[in-house]
Design an enzyme around this catalytic site. Structure first.
Site, PDB file in Angstrom:
ATOM      1  CG  HIS A 159      -1.896   1.103   1.264  1.00 46.58           C
ATOM      2  ND1 HIS A 159      -2.333   1.703   2.422  1.00 46.58           N
ATOM      3  CD2 HIS A 159      -2.535   1.755   0.263  1.00 46.58           C
ATOM      4  CE1 HIS A 159      -3.188   2.659   2.134  1.00 46.58           C
ATOM      5  NE2 HIS A 159      -3.324   2.720   0.838  1.00 46.58           N
ATOM      6  CG  ASN A 185      -6.463   5.259   5.171  1.00 46.60           C
ATOM      7  OD1 ASN A 185      -6.077   6.422   5.272  1.00 46.60           O
ATOM      8  ND2 ASN A 185      -6.525   4.629   4.011  1.00 46.60           N
TER       9      ASN A 185
HETATM   10  P1  NAI Z   1      -7.329   5.597 -10.939  1.00 47.34           P
HETATM   11  O1  NAI Z   1      -8.779   5.601 -11.210  1.00 47.34           O
HETATM   12  O2  NAI Z   1      -6.539   6.856 -11.085  1.00 47.34           O
HETATM   13  O3  NAI Z   1      -6.620   4.468 -11.836  1.00 47.34           O
HETATM   14  C1  NAI Z   1      -7.107   3.161 -11.970  1.00 47.34           C
HETATM   15  C2  NAI Z   1      -6.694   2.651 -13.350  1.00 47.34           C
HETATM   16  O4  NAI Z   1      -6.952   1.262 -13.407  1.00 47.34           O
HETATM   17  C3  NAI Z   1      -7.473   3.309 -14.493  1.00 47.34           C
HETATM   18  O5  NAI Z   1      -6.561   3.842 -15.426  1.00 47.34           O
HETATM   19  C4  NAI Z   1      -8.294   2.165 -15.070  1.00 47.34           C
HETATM   20  O6  NAI Z   1      -8.441   2.241 -16.479  1.00 47.34           O
HETATM   21  C5  NAI Z   1      -7.462   0.966 -14.706  1.00 47.34           C
HETATM   22  N1  NAI Z   1      -8.217  -0.284 -14.608  1.00 47.34           N
HETATM   23  C6  NAI Z   1      -9.427  -0.469 -14.043  1.00 47.34           C
HETATM   24  N2  NAI Z   1      -9.763  -1.770 -14.107  1.00 47.34           N
HETATM   25  C7  NAI Z   1      -8.736  -2.418 -14.730  1.00 47.34           C
HETATM   26  C8  NAI Z   1      -8.485  -3.771 -15.062  1.00 47.34           C
HETATM   27  N3  NAI Z   1      -9.363  -4.728 -14.787  1.00 47.34           N
HETATM   28  N4  NAI Z   1      -7.326  -4.075 -15.689  1.00 47.34           N
HETATM   29  C9  NAI Z   1      -6.417  -3.106 -15.982  1.00 47.34           C
HETATM   30  N5  NAI Z   1      -6.609  -1.796 -15.676  1.00 47.34           N
HETATM   31  C10 NAI Z   1      -7.744  -1.467 -15.046  1.00 47.34           C
HETATM   32  O7  NAI Z   1      -7.191   5.033  -9.431  1.00 47.34           O
HETATM   33  P2  NAI Z   1      -6.006   5.250  -8.392  1.00 47.34           P
HETATM   34  O8  NAI Z   1      -6.315   6.425  -7.541  1.00 47.34           O
HETATM   35  O9  NAI Z   1      -4.707   5.173  -9.079  1.00 47.34           O
HETATM   36  O10 NAI Z   1      -6.205   3.977  -7.443  1.00 47.34           O
HETATM   37  C11 NAI Z   1      -5.847   2.686  -7.844  1.00 47.34           C
HETATM   38  C12 NAI Z   1      -5.778   1.776  -6.638  1.00 47.34           C
HETATM   39  O11 NAI Z   1      -4.883   2.316  -5.664  1.00 47.34           O
HETATM   40  C13 NAI Z   1      -7.091   1.559  -5.895  1.00 47.34           C
HETATM   41  O12 NAI Z   1      -7.102   0.246  -5.403  1.00 47.34           O
HETATM   42  C14 NAI Z   1      -7.022   2.576  -4.761  1.00 47.34           C
HETATM   43  O13 NAI Z   1      -7.817   2.228  -3.664  1.00 47.34           O
HETATM   44  C15 NAI Z   1      -5.552   2.482  -4.414  1.00 47.34           C
HETATM   45  N6  NAI Z   1      -4.982   3.652  -3.725  1.00 47.34           N
HETATM   46  C16 NAI Z   1      -5.320   4.922  -4.101  1.00 47.34           C
HETATM   47  C17 NAI Z   1      -4.757   6.014  -3.458  1.00 47.34           C
HETATM   48  C18 NAI Z   1      -5.101   7.405  -3.863  1.00 47.34           C
HETATM   49  O14 NAI Z   1      -4.822   8.342  -3.103  1.00 47.34           O
HETATM   50  N7  NAI Z   1      -5.674   7.624  -5.041  1.00 47.34           N
HETATM   51  C19 NAI Z   1      -3.779   5.850  -2.360  1.00 47.34           C
HETATM   52  C20 NAI Z   1      -3.431   4.463  -2.115  1.00 47.34           C
HETATM   53  C21 NAI Z   1      -4.046   3.429  -2.750  1.00 47.34           C
END
Ligand code: NAI
Length: 506
Positions: A144, A194
């Site tokens: 994480h 968190n």
């Molecule tokens: P985001 O929405 O910016 O990016 C997610 C990406 O994954 C998108 O580009 C989407 O097209 C792609 N995607 C979705 N389903 C897919 C699949 N089945 N196969 C391949 N690509 C796929 O989201 P973000 O913010 O980068 O978050 C991603 C992960 O990281 C989540 O699990 C979130 O909970 C976690 N996270 C987010 C944080 C934040 O501050 N945004 C901090 C720490 C963890």
């Protein structure tokens, strides 16, 4: 456990904000990185955005052009999931959805070698639940990262019920090799950060709800007395109230609605009003072009003819404040007593979690003014004071004048249990103590996580040790008595340490 060597190929699935950041970290550490996203062009866009980020560093002279070229050269956008088959570590950072993540993990298990480590960047889904349908759940581990991944040092290495210690150890060592500060956490709601951080937001929100003072003043106290980087309202405006409120709700519901995690109606209302924070121009504060940030309430200069401060007993953690007053020309007289300061006919005491009004009545001292905790009294530029209802205007003025003489800005807050910093630190320590007792992480890892993940000036447990477990326990017991609410019940470990007269580190 050794780190993965740089010949190991890393695959990152999901090229959004987090995936791109993680790919950058791994590539900068010298690994070849496959970057895959199901959305066409997203992986290439991710690589381009990393190149733009790094170009800024080159422009500022913080990075050599050749290092940029080498880093970008190691990142390979791949169109098909099958293309990541020879990676040694796959980190998924796709959409936060249990079923979609489970499907991805099933696909990865089919196409990758049996010893490939699979890691998830989930921030709220149980690693145990994600692994439940896997053939080899022992190879799944939480990794994480915090946002933005290239800048934030913390990585929580999250162990599900089946996660192998070797796998977790390898990921921990690899994160260290990538320049990060990893900590181990068991897969429990909110992991470490968190969960333990909830009181930081909750107590400021509650004080606002109880009209202790306004948001700008609470933020200023948190920054200038607590030495936190940002106040709770500035920070939640930055995070986004939709996101912060959702995390609070998720932790609250995951812990079967334990009142310790009770969400705030004030924040709910902001979300309902669409005031999500900086991202749409309005949260607790306005962010438009002409918006002006409100000033904190700061007492105007008060006068007092009094020049002698009587220190009655051991001032404890407030000793540097006494030194500071001495250096400012206040005459100090020491005599026995319960550990309080007397200036003219006003008694100034560090909050013990009771309201000043209650304490004035119990101790038979009308002119009782409580002062708040500071991270470092020798440097604090602001302190909160809470006068008892019984205190005269002259006594309050006298207390303000005393602190102002040492160059401390004074914010008078309404008389609420534990004031601001003491209440925040005691509840953070309480949550951290409970997390330690429940084996979420070690004492040292909890403190490290809160410092590296949120830039806290000190870990809550080490801060509690500085105050003394007895004092923190007392503060919580008194706050709990004041509200008669389970929310403030002292953690068992804190209670035990208080009676054993020992700290978390001793
Ligand atoms: P985001 O929405 O910016 O990016 C997610 C990406 O994954 C998108 O580009 C989407 O097209 C792609 N995607 C979705 N389903 C897919 C699949 N089945 N196969 C391949 N690509 C796929 O989201 P973000 O913010 O980068 O978050 C991603 C992960 O990281 C989540 O699990 C979130 O909970 C976690 N996270 C987010 C944080 C934040 O501050 N945004 C901090 C720490 C963890």
């Amino acid at each position: 456990m050794p780190a993965l060597d740089t010949h190991t190929i890393i695959a990152v699935i999901g090229a959004g904000a987090m995936g791109s950041g993680i790919a950058q970290v791994a590539a900068q550490a010298g690994h070849r990185v496959y970057l895959h996203d199901q959305r066409e062009g997203a992986a290439q866009n991710g690589r381009d955005s990393i190149a733009r980020q790094l170009q800024r560093r080159v422009d500022k002279g913080k990075m050599q052009q050749q290092d940029l070229d080498a880093t970008i050269g190691r990142i390979q956008p791949v169109a098909r999931l099958d293309d990541v088959a020879d990676a040694g570590l796959v980190i998924e950072a796709i959409i936060e959805d249990l079923d979609i993540k489970r499907q991805l993990l099933a696909n990865l298990e089919e196409l990758c070698a049996g010893d490939t480590i699979l890691a998830t960047n989930t921030s709220s889904i149980s690693v145990t639940a994600l692994g439940a349908e896997m053939n080899k759940p022992e190879r799944l581990v939480g990794m994480h990262f915090f946002n933005p991944a290239p800048l934030m040092a913390l990585v929580e290495v999250v162990m599900g019920l089946a996660t192998s210690k070797t796998v977790a150890g390898t990921v921990h060592a690899t994160a260290t090799a990538w320049g990060k500060k990893p900590v181990y956490a068991t897969s429990t709601p909110g992991f470490i950060v968190n969960r333990v951080a909830r009181p930081f937001y909750a107590e400021s929100l509650r004080l606002l709800q109880e009209q202790a003072t306004d948001a700008a003043t609470l933020d200023a106290i948190i920054r200038e007395a607590g030495q936190f980087r940002m106040g709770a309202f500035e920070l939640t405006d930055l995070i986004g109230h939709d996101v912060n409120y959702a995390v609070t709700n998720s932790v609250f519901n995951s812990y079967y609605q334990d009142p310790r995690f009770l969400p705030s109606l004030i924040q709910k209302e902001l979300v309902e009003a669409g005031r999500l924070g900086r991202k749409n121009g309005q949260g607790f504060y306005a962010y438009g072009e002409d918006a002006e940030k409100p000033e904190p309430q700061t007492e105007p200069e008060h006068q007092s003819d009094e020049t002698v401060l009587v220190v009655e007993g051991d001032p404890g953690v407030a000793a540097p404040l006494v030194q500071r007053l001495r250096a400012a020309g206040v005459t100090i007289i020491e005599r026995d007593g319960p550990g309080q300061l007397r200036f003219g006919d006003v008694v100034l005491a560090l909050t013990d979690g009771r309201m000043a009004t209650e304490r004035a009545a119990t101790e038979g001292v009308s002119n009782m003014v409580l002062f708040d905790l500071a991270f470092d009294y020798s440097k604090a530029s602001r302190l909160a004071l809470a006068p008892a209802d019984q205190a005269s205007d002259t006594a309050v003025s006298c207390a303000c004048a005393l602190l102002q003489r040492a160059g401390v800005a004074v914010s008078l807050v309404a008389d609420r249990p534990g004031l601001v910093i003491m209440r925040t630190v005691a509840t953070l320590a309480n949550e951290a103590a409970d997390a330690a007792l429940h084996g979420v992480a070690t004492v040292a890892d909890i403190d490290l996580a809160m410092k590296a993940g949120l830039n806290y000036p000190d870990g809550p447990l080490s801060w509690s040790d500085r105050l003394g477990a007895g004092h923190v326990f007392n503060v919580l017991t008194n706050i709990q008595n004041s509200y008669a609410e389970d929310r403030y019940r002292p953690a068992l470990l804190l209670r035990k340490n208080a009676y054993a007269q020992k700290g978390f580190y001793s």
